[in-house]
Motif scaffolding. Structure first.
Motif, PDB file in Angstrom:
ATOM      1  N   GLU A 239       0.832  -1.210   0.000  1.00 32.15           N
ATOM      2  CA  GLU A 239       0.000   0.000   0.000  1.00 32.15           C
ATOM      3  C   GLU A 239       0.866   1.258   0.000  1.00 32.15           C
ATOM      4  OE1 GLU A 239      -2.418  -0.503   3.435  1.00 32.15           O
ATOM      5  OE2 GLU A 239      -3.866  -1.849   2.438  1.00 32.15           O
ATOM      6  N   SER A 240       1.957   1.233   0.758  1.00 32.45           N
ATOM      7  CA  SER A 240       2.843   2.401   0.834  1.00 32.45           C
ATOM      8  C   SER A 240       3.479   2.698  -0.510  1.00 32.45           C
ATOM      9  CB  SER A 240       3.927   2.176   1.889  1.00 32.45           C
ATOM     10  OG  SER A 240       3.379   2.143   3.184  1.00 32.45           O
ATOM     11  N   SER A 242       2.354   1.914  -3.459  1.00 31.90           N
ATOM     12  CA  SER A 242       1.304   2.401  -4.366  1.00 31.90           C
ATOM     13  C   SER A 242       0.984   3.874  -4.099  1.00 31.90           C
ATOM     14  CB  SER A 242       0.030   1.563  -4.219  1.00 31.90           C
ATOM     15  OG  SER A 242       0.263   0.232  -4.607  1.00 31.90           O
ATOM     16  N   GLU A 243       0.876   4.250  -2.829  1.00 38.12           N
ATOM     17  CA  GLU A 243       0.574   5.636  -2.483  1.00 38.12           C
ATOM     18  C   GLU A 243       1.685   6.581  -2.934  1.00 38.12           C
ATOM     19  OE1 GLU A 243      -0.089   5.646   1.701  1.00 38.12           O
ATOM     20  OE2 GLU A 243      -1.883   4.368   1.593  1.00 38.12           O
ATOM     21  N   LYS A 245       3.916   6.066  -5.382  1.00 38.26           N
ATOM     22  CA  LYS A 245       3.893   6.132  -6.845  1.00 38.26           C
ATOM     23  C   LYS A 245       2.809   7.076  -7.341  1.00 38.26           C
ATOM     24  CE  LYS A 245       5.658   1.527  -8.131  1.00 38.26           C
ATOM     25  NZ  LYS A 245       5.277   0.227  -8.745  1.00 38.26           N
ATOM     26  N   GLU A 246       1.642   6.995  -6.717  1.00 41.30           N
ATOM     27  CA  GLU A 246       0.525   7.844  -7.135  1.00 41.30           C
ATOM     28  C   GLU A 246       0.827   9.316  -6.869  1.00 41.30           C
ATOM     29  OE1 GLU A 246      -4.273   8.348  -6.236  1.00 41.30           O
ATOM     30  OE2 GLU A 246      -3.166   6.620  -5.449  1.00 41.30           O
ATOM     31  N   GLU A 247       1.488   9.605  -5.755  1.00 40.92           N
ATOM     32  CA  GLU A 247       1.767  10.992  -5.412  1.00 40.92           C
ATOM     33  C   GLU A 247       2.879  11.601  -6.253  1.00 40.92           C
ATOM     34  OE1 GLU A 247       3.045  13.671  -1.484  1.00 40.92           O
ATOM     35  OE2 GLU A 247       2.353  11.601  -1.246  1.00 40.92           O
ATOM     36  N   GLY A 249       4.477  10.050  -9.146  1.00 41.64           N
ATOM     37  CA  GLY A 249       4.449   9.749 -10.575  1.00 41.64           C
ATOM     38  C   GLY A 249       5.851   9.634 -11.161  1.00 41.64           C
ATOM     39  N   ASP A 250       6.101  10.342 -12.252  1.00 43.31           N
ATOM     40  CA  ASP A 250       7.405  10.281 -12.930  1.00 43.31           C
ATOM     41  C   ASP A 250       8.509  10.970 -12.145  1.00 43.31           C
ATOM     42  OD1 ASP A 250       6.212   8.905 -14.993  1.00 43.31           O
ATOM     43  OD2 ASP A 250       5.870  10.688 -16.219  1.00 43.31           O
TER      44      ASP A 250
END
Length: 465
Positions: A239-240, A242-243, A245-247, A249-250
């Motif tokens: 979960e960490s 994923s969070e 990566k979402e915040e 991004g590139d």
């Protein structure tokens, strides 16, 4: 064992003993010894029917068990205060186990239940992982956001007294039991730390709910803190990531995995956490007494970070499962390990259930990193040694620069450049983190890990371009 018959045993005060009493005592002693022999040896008397060395070994074993039964009877009959059979037997078992190594012990039904609750991530107590050393309780690691961490207990502290009562002479289980208690009640620990004078710390017991994984973003780096390895750890890691990566991004340049003061936990969670970063190869091997029982665990394809650079932080409070993760990622060159030498617990404990809902924690194997290293009593040596410190900004004062000099040449690329201004403050990693996350990054080890990942990203970009 028939308690009512044993209660009839007279104290041996030196007075003449009637023949029937002596005879019954001898019979009971043999009965106790036979019961212990069966429990410990699994029918050791049957082995005596063989020949040669087998018969000698069995006879010696039975003689020692007979001695144990004799001591049991004498303590039970002559000790200054009456002691229950249960307490004596449990003490004998625990003494047998704790004499082997610091991590083997007997778990009463209550202790066994507490252990099962703890591995699920919630339990009552102070929030401290401990071991026994030189007769004192030694702090392996305080758990984040618990009463123990809030009062400032540190890895390596020795607990010498509990509410004024000396720890010396207690078993680890006894000491832990005394530190537990009703939520909201205080306990005073006497602490000996390095060269300091002993001091008292009062801690209020609380329900310890462990969120084993936390995360935040520091500039363009994902920071993941793993405090222990319980049943929630792998899910929390996923979960960490994923969070983060979402915040980002590139803009994501890498991950810092913080295992400092992580006392370990479940072996299967350490394996699955390591597997999350590896595409292939061995994670850990365990070798016990019999070569046939050796095991080896390999990674499965899939890296949840998509190959991003990783730095693992460790220190003297990183133990057991933490060292499995750090050692595997280090051996595979998947991560740079930074910090100070880890605790050095390279053994595996197996929980073996016993009758009456009790259990025993028994050291059954040593574990080895993929390169074949045993870290028992040695620990993991970091790739980059960085001692714990804090960043302190040093004021330089206002200095004159070329642009401040009267008649200085104008930069041809900035012919209309404005008048010289005081130099802009260049934030340290800690200051940037404070501005973005309102959580000041004060420790030097974490700052160096962030710098390392950002520097690696800059270098890669320059080589590619």
């Amino acid at each position: 064992m028939n308690n009512s018959r044993l209660d009839d045993t007279a104290a041996d005060s030196g007075a003449p003993t009637r023949p029937d009493k002596a005879r019954s005592r001898a019979i009971r002693r043999v009965a106790v010894s036979a019961a212990l022999a069966f429990a410990v040896g699994g029918g050791v008397l049957l082995g005596a029917t063989g020949g040669g060395q087998s018969q000698t070994n069995s006879t010696d074993t039975y003689r020692q068990l007979s001695l144990l039964g004799d001591v049991f009877e004498k303590v039970r009959a002559q000790y200054v205060e009456e002691v229950s059979d249960e307490k004596l037997v449990e003490a004998a078992i625990n003494g047998m186990l704790t004499s082997l190594d610091p991590h083997s012990s007997y778990l009463s039904a209550k202790s066994f239940q507490d252990m099962r609750v703890q591995t699920k991530g919630e339990f009552g107590g102070l929030g401290i992982e401990v071991t026994m050393e030189n007769g004192f309780v030694k702090v392996v690691s305080p758990i984040d956001d618990t009463p123990a961490s809030e009062v400032g207990l540190q890895p390596g502290d020795y607990i010498t007294h509990l509410d004024g009562e000396a720890v010396l002479g207690l078993t680890l289980s006894d000491a832990v039991e005394k530190m537990r208690g009703k939520v909201g009640t205080p306990i005073t620990l006497t602490i000996r730390r390095a060269e300091e004078e002993p001091f008292d710390v009062e801690i209020t017991r609380a329900i310890i709910t462990i969120k084993s994984v936390r995360n935040r973003v520091i500039q363009d780096i994902g920071y993941i803190r793993i405090t222990t390895f319980n049943e929630q750890t792998t899910v929390g890691l996923q979960e960490s990531v994923s969070e983060i990566k979402e915040e980002l991004g590139d803009r994501l340049h890498g991950f810092v995995i913080d295992l400092r003061n992580n006392p370990g936990g479940l072996l299967d969670q350490a394996i699955s956490v390591t597997d999350a970063f590896l595409e292939r190869g061995e994670i850990v091997s365990t070798r016990g007494r019999e070569e046939a029982n050796a095991s080896r665990v390999n990674a499965t394809p899939g890296d949840i970070t998509d190959g991003k650079p990783v730095v693992v932080l460790i220190n003297g409070g990183s133990a057991s499962a933490s060292e499995i993760v750090a050692g595997a990622l280090q051996d595979h060159r998947r991560a740079i390990v930074l910090g100070t030498q880890s605790f050095g617990k390279g053994s595996v404990q197996t929980i073996l259930p016993l009758q009456g809902n009790a259990a025993m924690r028994l050291t059954t194997a040593r574990y080895y990193t993929p390169s074949g290293r045993s870290i028992q009593a040695k620990g993991i040596e970091p790739d980059i040694k960085v001692e714990l410190a804090k960043i302190e900004k040093i004021e330089e004062g206002r200095r004159r620069r070329e642009a401040d000099l009267r008649g200085a040449l104008v930069n041809p690329d900035e012919s209309d450049a404005p008048a010289a201004q005081p130099p802009a403050e260049v934030p340290t990693p800690g200051e940037a983190a404070s501005a973005e996350n309102e959580d000041p990054l004060e420790d030097y080890q974490l700052a160096r890990a962030v710098d390392l990942l950002r520097g690696f990203h800059l270098f890669q970009n320059r080589v590619v371009n």
